[in-house]
Scaffold this motif. Structure first.
Motif, PDB file in Angstrom:
ATOM      1  N   LEU A  14       0.826  -1.205   0.000  1.00 43.69           N
ATOM      2  CA  LEU A  14       0.000   0.000   0.000  1.00 43.69           C
ATOM      3  C   LEU A  14       0.862   1.257   0.000  1.00 43.69           C
ATOM      4  N   ALA A  15       1.944   1.256   0.770  1.00 52.37           N
ATOM      5  CA  ALA A  15       2.833   2.425   0.809  1.00 52.37           C
ATOM      6  C   ALA A  15       3.450   2.673  -0.559  1.00 52.37           C
ATOM      7  N   VAL A  16       3.896   1.612  -1.219  1.00 48.28           N
ATOM      8  CA  VAL A  16       4.475   1.762  -2.561  1.00 48.28           C
ATOM      9  C   VAL A  16       3.398   2.201  -3.539  1.00 48.28           C
ATOM     10  N   ALA A  17       2.208   1.610  -3.444  1.00 50.81           N
ATOM     11  CA  ALA A  17       1.117   1.960  -4.359  1.00 50.81           C
ATOM     12  C   ALA A  17       0.749   3.429  -4.229  1.00 50.81           C
ATOM     13  N   GLU A  18       0.734   3.950  -3.024  1.00 50.41           N
ATOM     14  CA  GLU A  18       0.413   5.366  -2.828  1.00 50.41           C
ATOM     15  C   GLU A  18       1.407   6.254  -3.571  1.00 50.41           C
ATOM     16  N   ARG A  19       2.687   5.917  -3.486  1.00 48.59           N
ATOM     17  CA  ARG A  19       3.707   6.709  -4.181  1.00 48.59           C
ATOM     18  C   ARG A  19       3.569   6.565  -5.700  1.00 48.59           C
ATOM     19  N   GLU A  20       3.336   5.348  -6.164  1.00 45.05           N
ATOM     20  CA  GLU A  20       3.243   5.105  -7.603  1.00 45.05           C
ATOM     21  C   GLU A  20       2.011   5.770  -8.206  1.00 45.05           C
ATOM     22  N   VAL A  21       0.888   5.701  -7.517  1.00 45.01           N
ATOM     23  CA  VAL A  21      -0.335   6.341  -8.017  1.00 45.01           C
ATOM     24  C   VAL A  21      -0.165   7.852  -8.010  1.00 45.01           C
ATOM     25  N   ALA A  22       0.467   8.393  -6.988  1.00 46.07           N
ATOM     26  CA  ALA A  22       0.715   9.838  -6.942  1.00 46.07           C
ATOM     27  C   ALA A  22       1.579  10.273  -8.119  1.00 46.07           C
ATOM     28  N   ALA A  23       2.526   9.428  -8.506  1.00 45.12           N
ATOM     29  CA  ALA A  23       3.443   9.778  -9.596  1.00 45.12           C
ATOM     30  C   ALA A  23       2.872   9.496 -10.969  1.00 45.12           C
ATOM     31  N   HIS A  24       2.118   8.407 -11.099  1.00 47.29           N
ATOM     32  CA  HIS A  24       1.698   7.954 -12.426  1.00 47.29           C
ATOM     33  C   HIS A  24       0.181   7.867 -12.613  1.00 47.29           C
ATOM     34  N   GLY A  25      -0.597   8.196 -11.591  1.00 43.04           N
ATOM     35  CA  GLY A  25      -2.036   8.158 -11.725  1.00 43.04           C
ATOM     36  C   GLY A  25      -2.590   6.748 -11.615  1.00 43.04           C
ATOM     37  N   ALA A  26      -3.852   6.607 -12.008  1.00 42.28           N
ATOM     38  CA  ALA A  26      -4.564   5.340 -11.844  1.00 42.28           C
ATOM     39  C   ALA A  26      -3.962   4.212 -12.663  1.00 42.28           C
ATOM     40  N   GLY A  27      -3.182   4.545 -13.683  1.00 41.77           N
ATOM     41  CA  GLY A  27      -2.585   3.519 -14.525  1.00 41.77           C
ATOM     42  C   GLY A  27      -1.243   3.022 -14.030  1.00 41.77           C
ATOM     43  N   ALA A  28      -0.890   3.334 -12.785  1.00 41.68           N
ATOM     44  CA  ALA A  28       0.388   2.888 -12.229  1.00 41.68           C
ATOM     45  C   ALA A  28       0.544   1.381 -12.413  1.00 41.68           C
ATOM     46  N   SER A  29       1.750   0.956 -12.776  1.00 41.84           N
ATOM     47  CA  SER A  29       2.020  -0.447 -13.073  1.00 41.84           C
ATOM     48  C   SER A  29       1.962  -1.319 -11.821  1.00 41.84           C
ATOM     49  N   LEU A  30       1.103  -2.331 -11.849  1.00 41.40           N
ATOM     50  CA  LEU A  30       1.019  -3.260 -10.733  1.00 41.40           C
ATOM     51  C   LEU A  30       2.308  -4.074 -10.615  1.00 41.40           C
ATOM     52  N   GLU A  31       2.925  -4.364 -11.763  1.00 40.24           N
ATOM     53  CA  GLU A  31       4.181  -5.115 -11.754  1.00 40.24           C
ATOM     54  C   GLU A  31       5.288  -4.301 -11.073  1.00 40.24           C
ATOM     55  N   ARG A  32       5.346  -3.000 -11.374  1.00 38.12           N
ATOM     56  CA  ARG A  32       6.353  -2.150 -10.731  1.00 38.12           C
ATOM     57  C   ARG A  32       6.076  -2.035  -9.230  1.00 38.12           C
ATOM     58  N   ILE A  33       4.805  -1.909  -8.861  1.00 33.14           N
ATOM     59  CA  ILE A  33       4.456  -1.839  -7.439  1.00 33.14           C
ATOM     60  C   ILE A  33       4.958  -3.091  -6.720  1.00 33.14           C
ATOM     61  N   ALA A  34       4.726  -4.254  -7.338  1.00 33.13           N
ATOM     62  CA  ALA A  34       5.187  -5.507  -6.737  1.00 33.13           C
ATOM     63  C   ALA A  34       6.702  -5.528  -6.619  1.00 33.13           C
ATOM     64  N   ARG A  35       7.388  -5.095  -7.672  1.00 29.54           N
ATOM     65  CA  ARG A  35       8.853  -5.134  -7.693  1.00 29.54           C
ATOM     66  C   ARG A  35       9.436  -4.214  -6.616  1.00 29.54           C
ATOM     67  N   VAL A  36       8.932  -2.985  -6.548  1.00 26.89           N
ATOM     68  CA  VAL A  36       9.455  -2.034  -5.566  1.00 26.89           C
ATOM     69  C   VAL A  36       9.138  -2.485  -4.141  1.00 26.89           C
ATOM     70  N   ALA A  37       7.966  -3.102  -3.960  1.00 23.37           N
ATOM     71  CA  ALA A  37       7.572  -3.579  -2.632  1.00 23.37           C
ATOM     72  C   ALA A  37       8.313  -4.848  -2.243  1.00 23.37           C
ATOM     73  N   GLY A  38       8.992  -5.460  -3.211  1.00 21.27           N
ATOM     74  CA  GLY A  38       9.757  -6.660  -2.914  1.00 21.27           C
ATOM     75  C   GLY A  38       8.912  -7.908  -2.765  1.00 21.27           C
ATOM     76  N   VAL A  39       7.784  -7.935  -3.476  1.00 19.21           N
ATOM     77  CA  VAL A  39       6.910  -9.111  -3.433  1.00 19.21           C
ATOM     78  C   VAL A  39       6.583  -9.520  -4.866  1.00 19.21           C
ATOM     79  N   GLY A  40       5.977 -10.677  -5.018  1.00 19.26           N
ATOM     80  CA  GLY A  40       5.569 -11.133  -6.331  1.00 19.26           C
ATOM     81  C   GLY A  40       4.243 -10.512  -6.750  1.00 19.26           C
ATOM     82  N   SER A  41       3.977 -10.516  -8.051  1.00 21.65           N
ATOM     83  CA  SER A  41       2.713  -9.990  -8.564  1.00 21.65           C
ATOM     84  C   SER A  41       1.531 -10.725  -7.961  1.00 21.65           C
ATOM     85  N   ALA A  42       1.692 -12.022  -7.709  1.00 21.46           N
ATOM     86  CA  ALA A  42       0.601 -12.810  -7.128  1.00 21.46           C
ATOM     87  C   ALA A  42       0.264 -12.323  -5.722  1.00 21.46           C
ATOM     88  N   THR A  43       1.282 -11.864  -5.000  1.00 19.73           N
ATOM     89  CA  THR A  43       1.035 -11.339  -3.649  1.00 19.73           C
ATOM     90  C   THR A  43       0.232 -10.045  -3.716  1.00 19.73           C
TER      91      THR A  43
END
Length: 200
Positions: free
Chosen positions: A22-51
């Motif tokens: 959620l913390a990473v998603a907040e930053r990514e959405v603030a930077a890139h809007g609603a289309g923020a990459s879920l894959e990038r969110i997972a990568r930056v958060a250090g978890v898999g896309s499935a998580t």
């Protein structure tokens, strides 16, 4: 063979993952809007896309979670203003003040307007649509303000809270890429307000 983590340990890990995503998603959405990459969110958060998908099954679920703090603040503000109208404040002024604050939030917080706009089933959940929790919360919180303004004859009787939320979402989405989205959204909302009052 190593022992499986205890249920308590699994729950703690899940809570940490949720908070980190959620913390990473907040930053990514603030930077890139609603289309923020879920894959990038997972990568930056250090978890898999499935998580990420396990915690937030749809993009709407993620945007709702990202927007929850702002939604809660707007709902609390609506209740404050409703109390003020019970103590003699002009009902139309209170309603317009709150709607103006919703406009300002939507213009300033990327992801909030799309969270309010998303409706019905998403492609990956076509068999299990659910209501838009963000929009429903604002509509419920703002309804008493609208009812008081309508009873006072200050707003046309056929105006509904879903109408007003839809109007705000449209303004926010239309001005998102403007050089000064907040100012442009405020101006358009002011123009729209002129059409809220019933004809005399």
């Amino acid at each position: 063979m190593p022992a499986a983590p205890s249920p308590a340990r699994q729950r703690a890990d899940a809570r940490r993952n949720h908070a980190r995503i959620l913390a990473v998603a907040e930053r990514e959405v603030a930077a890139h809007g609603a289309g923020a990459s879920l894959e990038r969110i997972a990568r930056v958060a250090g978890v898999g896309s499935a998580t990420v998908r396990r915690h937030f099954p749809t993009r709407r679920a993620l945007l709702e979670a990202v927007s929850r703090t702002r939604i809660d603040a707007l709902c609390a503000r609506a209740r404050e203003l409703t109390d003020e109208t019970a103590n003699g404040r002009n009902a139309r002024d209170a309603l317009l003040e709150w709607l103006g604050e919703v406009v300002a939030y939507c213009a300033a917080a990327r992801g909030l307007a799309p969270a309010l706009a998303l409706d019905g089933a998403e492609p990956e959940t076509a068999r299990a649509p659910h209501e838009n929790a963000c929009s429903s919360a604002l509509e419920e919180a703002g309804a008493p303000l609208l009812r008081r303004a309508t009873r006072a004859g200050a707003v046309a009787a056929d105006v509904t809270m879903p109408d007003l939320i839809t109007l705000i979402v449209g303004i926010a989405l239309a001005t998102e890429h403007h050089a000064d989205p907040a100012a442009r959204a405020h101006r358009l909302f002011g123009l729209a307000v002129a059409g809220l009052s019933p004809e005399r």
